[in-house]
Write a protein that holds these residues in place. Structure first.
Motif, PDB file in Angstrom:
ATOM      1  N   TYR A  74       0.813  -1.211   0.000  1.00  0.00           N
ATOM      2  CA  TYR A  74       0.000   0.000   0.000  1.00  0.00           C
ATOM      3  C   TYR A  74       0.853   1.271   0.000  1.00  0.00           C
ATOM      4  CZ  TYR A  74      -4.294  -2.613   0.383  1.00  0.00           C
ATOM      5  OH  TYR A  74      -5.345  -3.436   0.111  1.00  0.00           O
ATOM      6  N   LYS A  75       2.046   1.180   0.537  1.00  0.00           N
ATOM      7  CA  LYS A  75       2.951   2.321   0.444  1.00  0.00           C
ATOM      8  C   LYS A  75       3.233   2.649  -1.023  1.00  0.00           C
ATOM      9  CE  LYS A  75       7.549   3.938   1.853  1.00  0.00           C
ATOM     10  NZ  LYS A  75       8.793   3.606   2.587  1.00  0.00           N
ATOM     11  N   ASN A  76       3.411   1.591  -1.841  1.00  0.00           N
ATOM     12  CA  ASN A  76       3.712   1.783  -3.258  1.00  0.00           C
ATOM     13  C   ASN A  76       2.473   2.123  -4.077  1.00  0.00           C
ATOM     14  OD1 ASN A  76       6.433   1.179  -2.826  1.00  0.00           O
ATOM     15  ND2 ASN A  76       6.120  -1.016  -3.137  1.00  0.00           N
ATOM     16  N   SER A  77       1.316   1.548  -3.694  1.00  0.00           N
ATOM     17  CA  SER A  77       0.126   1.690  -4.546  1.00  0.00           C
ATOM     18  C   SER A  77      -0.715   2.919  -4.226  1.00  0.00           C
ATOM     19  CB  SER A  77      -0.747   0.435  -4.455  1.00  0.00           C
ATOM     20  OG  SER A  77      -1.258   0.271  -3.139  1.00  0.00           O
ATOM     21  N   ILE A  78      -0.707   3.384  -2.966  1.00  0.00           N
ATOM     22  CA  ILE A  78      -1.568   4.525  -2.631  1.00  0.00           C
ATOM     23  C   ILE A  78      -0.834   5.640  -1.891  1.00  0.00           C
ATOM     24  CG2 ILE A  78      -3.588   3.013  -2.499  1.00  0.00           C
ATOM     25  CD1 ILE A  78      -3.517   3.275   0.533  1.00  0.00           C
TER      26      ILE A  78
END
Length: 459
Positions: A74-78
């Motif tokens: 989620y750090k990378n995606s959002i």
């Protein structure tokens, strides 16, 4: 090794082992922050809709910030989405389905030195999934679930009949027609959901009458078969014994509710969640279903991912910090009630008109489209002698029905009515094959599936 030892133990020691397992589980479940969560849940029961939305808004912001900081996925995606922590911008986040979750489970699950609790989802689709929980999140979920059940008098220690996927029986038990194990300290009797067949149902019914539980919890398909058998064979369950039935894991149809309430002479109170940790939908004393905003965010979306009155359910759950569910397409669908309709029970959360169940719990007709679980169940209208059936679709133009019948009641005329009911739903083109069988097995999880759709990927 433990299972092999358990199989060799005498019955009273097996019951003791069930108690030991429960004692350890309850210590984790009801320890830590559980009491504080129970207090909070009780205090939140009468919050206004505005207060509930404010609570939801704050929990969402805290949850998203934690997820971005601790989940690589989620750090990378959002992580770079502007104002990502604002609930007003939730539609800008990507939707995650079961395959995405399964394929990225390692990077989605947070990195932590804390011990995590494991939970496996069912395998009814042929693929199981293991998610993880912080113990405090599990404690909060159980606190909410127990708060819901306590509204009908339930607390741990009340005499309870439990129907779940635990396979606790030995060959010796089956040979003796004993289909249960008992935790005598906590007053819970666990009934097998793997032995629901006509030859054994009388033993379930008679033992339930002897045991006289105050509450029934578990798979409604199993409880339904017991109730239908009891009614068909003239058993009279004692009045005012069962105070409530709490179904789990399966969709409730009108037929399920009718027979269970009729035989056990009580009310069934539905609740929706999931093994992955979906937020809760609960049924109140007035028979209305409520979206519990304090447990997460519920989005009902159409095929174009736009908000809809009826559609697939996408959830963000506040109790899933270890394996976060953020805009998770859970595979179920619901219909919302009109926004201006209010409930008089005191719960001000928004109302749900209907839980339609799993999206793949449908039969597809080239002529008429999707026939959902409720309509499939209603093919029993005006029939008698059908004990159980399962609809399996392996081809677009073909439907297989596996049917268990009571030979003394069932007839060719009833078969015509049953087929006519199906024709009303699927049209005249689809080929329908009826296979009469002695029994229909449950899934490996202990659940019974009335519909098995194996062509959904073709649609």
């Amino acid at each position: 090794m433990k299972e092999k030892v358990y199989q060799l133990l005498p019955d009273f020691l097996q019951n003791f082992m069930v108690y030991i397992y429960n004692r350890q589980a309850y210590k984790r479940r009801y320890g830590g922050e559980y009491k504080n969560f129970r207090k909070e849940k009780k205090e939140n029961r009468t919050l206004s809709l505005e207060e509930l939305k404010e609570y939801q808004k704050n929990r969402y912001s805290e949850f998203i910030k934690f997820v971005i900081q601790n989940s690589e996925y989620y750090k990378n995606s959002i992580g770079n989405i502007e104002h990502v922590e604002s609930i007003d911008n939730i539609s800008s986040l990507p939707i995650v389905n079961k395959e995405v979750l399964r394929n990225n489970i390692g990077s989605i699950t947070v990195k932590t030195s804390e011990q995590l609790e494991k939970s496996k989802t069912g395998g009814t689709t042929g693929k199981s999934l293991e998610v993880k929980f912080f113990f405090r999140d599990s404690q909060e979920r159980f606190a909410f679930l127990d708060d819901f059940r306590s509204r009908f008098g339930y607390e741990l220690g009340k005499k309870t009949a439990w129907f779940s996927g635990k396979n606790l029986l030995t060959f010796r038990d089956v040979n003796k027609n004993v289909f249960w194990k008992t935790d005598f300290v906590h007053h819970v009797r666990y009934y097998s959901t793997f032995h629901i067949k006509d030859d054994y149902l009388k033993y379930y019914v008679e033992d339930l009458i002897r045991f006289a539980p105050e509450y029934l919890v578990g798979f409604p398909s199993t409880i339904l078969e017991i109730a239908k058998y009891g009614i068909a064979n003239g058993y009279d369950f004692p009045e005012n014994k069962v105070k409530a039935v709490f179904p789990t894991a399966e969709t409730i149809t009108d037929e399920t509710r009718y027979y269970i309430e009729k035989f056990f002479k009580t009310k069934l109170y539905n609740q929706y969640a999931s093994s992955e940790g979906a937020p809760f939908i609960i049924e109140c004393e007035k028979g209305n279903l409520h979206l519990e905003l304090q447990t997460g965010v519920f989005e009902v979306l159409d095929e174009n991912n736009q908000p809809a009155q009826s559609g697939r359910l996408v959830v963000t759950s506040f109790n899933t910090a270890a394996t976060p569910l953020v805009r998770y397409d859970i595979g179920d669908s619901i219909t919302l009630e009109d926004a201006d309709k209010k409930c008089t029970c005191g719960n001000n959360n928004p109302l749900v008109k209907e839980i339609l169940g799993r999206i793949d719990d449908f039969i597809y007709s080239v002529e008429n489209g999707k026939i959902n679980l409720g309509n499939v169940s209603n093919t029993l209208k005006d029939t008698k002698g059908i004990i159980r059936f399962q609809a399996v679709q392996n081809k677009l133009d073909e439907l297989e029905l596996y049917v268990v019948v009571d030979q003394e009641i069932y007839s060719k005329q009833i078969e015509k009515v049953f087929l006519s009911n199906w024709r009303d739903r699927v049209g005249d083109v689809m080929k329908i094959q009826i296979n009469y069988v002695n029994e229909i097995p449950v899934e490996g999880s202990g659940k019974f599936r009335i519909v098995k759709n194996n062509i959904k990927d073709l649609l």
